[in-house]
Write a protein that holds these residues in place. Structure first.
Motif, PDB file in Angstrom:
ATOM      1  N   MET A   1       6.892   9.865  -6.323  1.00 59.58           N
ATOM      2  CA  MET A   1       7.494   9.858  -7.713  1.00 59.58           C
ATOM      3  C   MET A   1       6.785  10.454  -8.730  1.00 59.58           C
ATOM      4  SD  MET A   1      10.517   8.600  -6.714  1.00 59.58           S
ATOM      5  CE  MET A   1      11.393   8.227  -8.078  1.00 59.58           C
ATOM      6  N   LYS A   2       5.555  10.499  -8.567  1.00 58.68           N
ATOM      7  CA  LYS A   2       4.892  11.179  -9.749  1.00 58.68           C
ATOM      8  C   LYS A   2       4.461  10.134 -10.768  1.00 58.68           C
ATOM      9  CE  LYS A   2       3.885  14.745  -7.350  1.00 58.68           C
ATOM     10  NZ  LYS A   2       2.790  14.749  -6.579  1.00 58.68           N
ATOM     11  N   PHE A   3       4.521   8.852 -10.474  1.00 58.56           N
ATOM     12  CA  PHE A   3       4.356   7.839 -11.670  1.00 58.56           C
ATOM     13  C   PHE A   3       2.623   7.714 -11.695  1.00 58.56           C
ATOM     14  CE2 PHE A   3       8.513   5.570 -10.386  1.00 58.56           C
ATOM     15  CZ  PHE A   3       9.105   6.231 -11.094  1.00 58.56           C
ATOM     16  N   ILE A   4       2.225   8.036 -13.011  1.00 55.81           N
ATOM     17  CA  ILE A   4       0.843   7.963 -13.042  1.00 55.81           C
ATOM     18  C   ILE A   4       0.329   6.364 -13.316  1.00 55.81           C
ATOM     19  CG2 ILE A   4      -1.073   8.375 -14.425  1.00 55.81           C
ATOM     20  CD1 ILE A   4       0.234  11.006 -15.240  1.00 55.81           C
ATOM     21  N   PRO A   5      -0.474   5.923 -12.459  1.00 57.87           N
ATOM     22  CA  PRO A   5      -0.757   4.402 -12.509  1.00 57.87           C
ATOM     23  C   PRO A   5      -1.492   4.245 -13.852  1.00 57.87           C
ATOM     24  CG  PRO A   5      -1.402   5.315 -10.470  1.00 57.87           C
ATOM     25  CD  PRO A   5      -1.047   6.687 -11.288  1.00 57.87           C
ATOM     26  N   CYS A   6      -1.517   3.040 -14.566  1.00 56.80           N
ATOM     27  CA  CYS A   6      -2.234   2.634 -15.706  1.00 56.80           C
ATOM     28  C   CYS A   6      -3.492   2.012 -15.260  1.00 56.80           C
ATOM     29  CB  CYS A   6      -1.193   1.693 -16.428  1.00 56.80           C
ATOM     30  SG  CYS A   6      -0.973   0.106 -16.023  1.00 56.80           S
ATOM     31  N   GLU A   7      -4.154   1.561 -16.087  1.00 61.37           N
ATOM     32  CA  GLU A   7      -5.548   0.889 -15.745  1.00 61.37           C
ATOM     33  C   GLU A   7      -5.287  -0.537 -14.849  1.00 61.37           C
ATOM     34  OE1 GLU A   7      -9.575  -0.530 -18.029  1.00 61.37           O
ATOM     35  OE2 GLU A   7      -8.308   1.320 -18.705  1.00 61.37           O
ATOM     36  N   LEU A   8      -4.385  -1.235 -15.470  1.00 68.49           N
ATOM     37  CA  LEU A   8      -4.178  -2.400 -14.674  1.00 68.49           C
ATOM     38  C   LEU A   8      -3.672  -2.003 -13.176  1.00 68.49           C
ATOM     39  CD1 LEU A   8      -2.947  -4.917 -17.328  1.00 68.49           C
ATOM     40  CD2 LEU A   8      -5.189  -4.704 -16.344  1.00 68.49           C
ATOM     41  N   CYS A   9      -2.801  -0.970 -13.133  1.00 63.25           N
ATOM     42  CA  CYS A   9      -2.267  -0.868 -11.806  1.00 63.25           C
ATOM     43  C   CYS A   9      -3.307  -0.534 -10.737  1.00 63.25           C
ATOM     44  CB  CYS A   9      -1.602   0.291 -11.896  1.00 63.25           C
ATOM     45  SG  CYS A   9       0.456   0.065 -12.504  1.00 63.25           S
ATOM     46  N   TRP A  10      -4.231   0.413 -11.237  1.00 63.63           N
ATOM     47  CA  TRP A  10      -5.534   0.688 -10.491  1.00 63.63           C
ATOM     48  C   TRP A  10      -6.214  -0.760  -9.824  1.00 63.63           C
ATOM     49  CZ3 TRP A  10      -6.002   4.732  -7.791  1.00 63.63           C
ATOM     50  CH2 TRP A  10      -5.672   5.985  -8.397  1.00 63.63           C
TER      51      TRP A  10
ATOM     52  N   ALA B   1      -2.984  -0.284 -25.715  1.00 68.06           N
ATOM     53  CA  ALA B   1      -4.256   0.217 -25.734  1.00 68.06           C
ATOM     54  C   ALA B   1      -4.859   0.216 -24.334  1.00 68.06           C
ATOM     55  CB  ALA B   1      -4.953  -0.536 -26.676  1.00 68.06           C
ATOM     56  N   CYS B   2      -4.060   0.209 -23.176  1.00 69.86           N
ATOM     57  CA  CYS B   2      -4.822   0.087 -21.999  1.00 69.86           C
ATOM     58  C   CYS B   2      -5.492   1.344 -21.534  1.00 69.86           C
ATOM     59  CB  CYS B   2      -3.483  -0.261 -21.035  1.00 69.86           C
ATOM     60  SG  CYS B   2      -4.113  -0.764 -19.252  1.00 69.86           S
ATOM     61  N   GLY B   3      -5.257   2.499 -22.032  1.00 70.23           N
ATOM     62  CA  GLY B   3      -5.740   3.848 -21.615  1.00 70.23           C
ATOM     63  C   GLY B   3      -4.807   4.972 -21.554  1.00 70.23           C
ATOM     64  N   ILE B   4      -4.834   5.775 -20.836  1.00 73.00           N
ATOM     65  CA  ILE B   4      -4.206   6.967 -20.945  1.00 73.00           C
ATOM     66  C   ILE B   4      -2.662   6.806 -20.975  1.00 73.00           C
ATOM     67  CG2 ILE B   4      -3.386   9.404 -19.853  1.00 73.00           C
ATOM     68  CD1 ILE B   4      -6.536   9.383 -19.135  1.00 73.00           C
ATOM     69  N   ILE B   5      -2.434   6.143 -19.809  1.00 78.65           N
ATOM     70  CA  ILE B   5      -0.835   5.468 -19.699  1.00 78.65           C
ATOM     71  C   ILE B   5      -0.854   4.062 -20.147  1.00 78.65           C
ATOM     72  CG2 ILE B   5       0.723   5.061 -17.747  1.00 78.65           C
ATOM     73  CD1 ILE B   5       0.195   7.933 -18.267  1.00 78.65           C
ATOM     74  N   PRO B   6      -0.028   3.574 -21.062  1.00 81.38           N
ATOM     75  CA  PRO B   6       0.261   2.382 -21.466  1.00 81.38           C
ATOM     76  C   PRO B   6       0.632   1.420 -20.473  1.00 81.38           C
ATOM     77  CG  PRO B   6       1.233   3.735 -23.028  1.00 81.38           C
ATOM     78  CD  PRO B   6       0.836   4.543 -21.770  1.00 81.38           C
TER      79      PRO B   6
ATOM     80  N   PHE C   1       0.883  -1.332  -0.007  1.00 76.76           N
ATOM     81  CA  PHE C   1       0.103   0.003   0.065  1.00 76.76           C
ATOM     82  C   PHE C   1       0.927   1.231  -0.081  1.00 76.76           C
ATOM     83  CE2 PHE C   1      -2.011   3.330   2.771  1.00 76.76           C
ATOM     84  CZ  PHE C   1      -3.027   3.288   2.166  1.00 76.76           C
ATOM     85  N   GLY C   2       2.021   1.378   1.027  1.00 73.28           N
ATOM     86  CA  GLY C   2       2.929   2.535   1.087  1.00 73.28           C
ATOM     87  C   GLY C   2       3.724   2.799  -0.003  1.00 73.28           C
ATOM     88  N   GLY C   3       4.151   1.590  -0.743  1.00 76.47           N
ATOM     89  CA  GLY C   3       4.724   1.546  -1.906  1.00 76.47           C
ATOM     90  C   GLY C   3       4.315   2.156  -3.211  1.00 76.47           C
ATOM     91  N   SER C   4       2.842   1.757  -3.384  1.00 76.30           N
ATOM     92  CA  SER C   4       1.974   2.044  -4.334  1.00 76.30           C
ATOM     93  C   SER C   4       1.754   3.830  -4.167  1.00 76.30           C
ATOM     94  CB  SER C   4       0.703   1.474  -4.513  1.00 76.30           C
ATOM     95  OG  SER C   4      -0.202   1.645  -3.701  1.00 76.30           O
ATOM     96  N   LEU C   5       1.521   4.139  -3.047  1.00 76.57           N
ATOM     97  CA  LEU C   5       1.327   5.471  -2.921  1.00 76.57           C
ATOM     98  C   LEU C   5       2.781   6.328  -3.088  1.00 76.57           C
ATOM     99  CD1 LEU C   5      -1.074   5.610   0.162  1.00 76.57           C
ATOM    100  CD2 LEU C   5      -1.593   6.211  -2.324  1.00 76.57           C
ATOM    101  N   TYR C   6       3.743   5.740  -2.595  1.00 74.57           N
ATOM    102  CA  TYR C   6       5.122   6.408  -3.008  1.00 74.57           C
ATOM    103  C   TYR C   6       5.297   6.425  -4.251  1.00 74.57           C
ATOM    104  CZ  TYR C   6       9.962   6.932  -3.173  1.00 74.57           C
ATOM    105  OH  TYR C   6      11.307   7.476  -3.646  1.00 74.57           O
TER     106      TYR C   6
END
Length: 145
Positions: A32-41, A98-103, A22-27
């Motif tokens: 780090m400002k990495f925008i999560p892709c759809e599968l990450c969500w 073709a995953c979304g805004i972020i591939p 949880f903390g790592g994904s928020l970090y």
């Protein structure tokens, strides 16, 4: 009936692993400002409830909640595996564009050539599920004795 210390420790370890994930994904997303892709969500959808579920279950010593933790872990781990395969298997690489805004085939991190964010999530899901299976086995041994 008092549970064995091994069961309590395994449940606590499961909660700590979910908390670290949880903390790592928020970090990665907030610092780090990495925008999560759809599968990450989708992976987050299955990891974040584990923090609450395992934490409350550990505090209440309600280890029957491990059934739900396994379900969330297996589904989340399946998504992580699929995501990792999209990133690392050349034949599947196109599926992620073709995953979304972020591939979904974007590698924000690629430590040692194989450790990516979906890989880290997969490891967390596998560890949590494995600890829950260990808990089930220990509970059966304790109940049989």
């Amino acid at each position: 009936m008092k549970k064995s210390p091994q069961i309590e420790q395994a449940f606590f370890a499961s909660w700590v692993i979910s908390l670290i994930a949880f903390g790592g994904s928020l970090y990665f997303s907030e610092v780090m400002k990495f925008i999560p892709c759809e599968l990450c969500w989708y992976q987050r959808i299955f990891m974040y409830p584990l923090v609450i579920l395992l934490g409350v279950a550990y505090a209440k010593k309600d280890f029957s909640m491990s059934r739900y933790a396994v379900i969330l872990s297996v589904i989340g781990g399946s998504i992580s595996l699929y995501h990792y395969l999209i990133q690392k298997v050349p034949a599947l690489h196109e599926w992620g564009s073709a995953c979304g805004i972020i591939p979904c085939n974007t590698d924000y991190i690629n430590w040692l050539g194989f450790i990516t964010i979906p890989f880290l999530a997969l490891v967390a899901f596998i560890l949590i599920a494995g600890l829950q299976v260990f808990i089930w086995k220990k509970e059966k041994e304790t109940d049989a004795a």
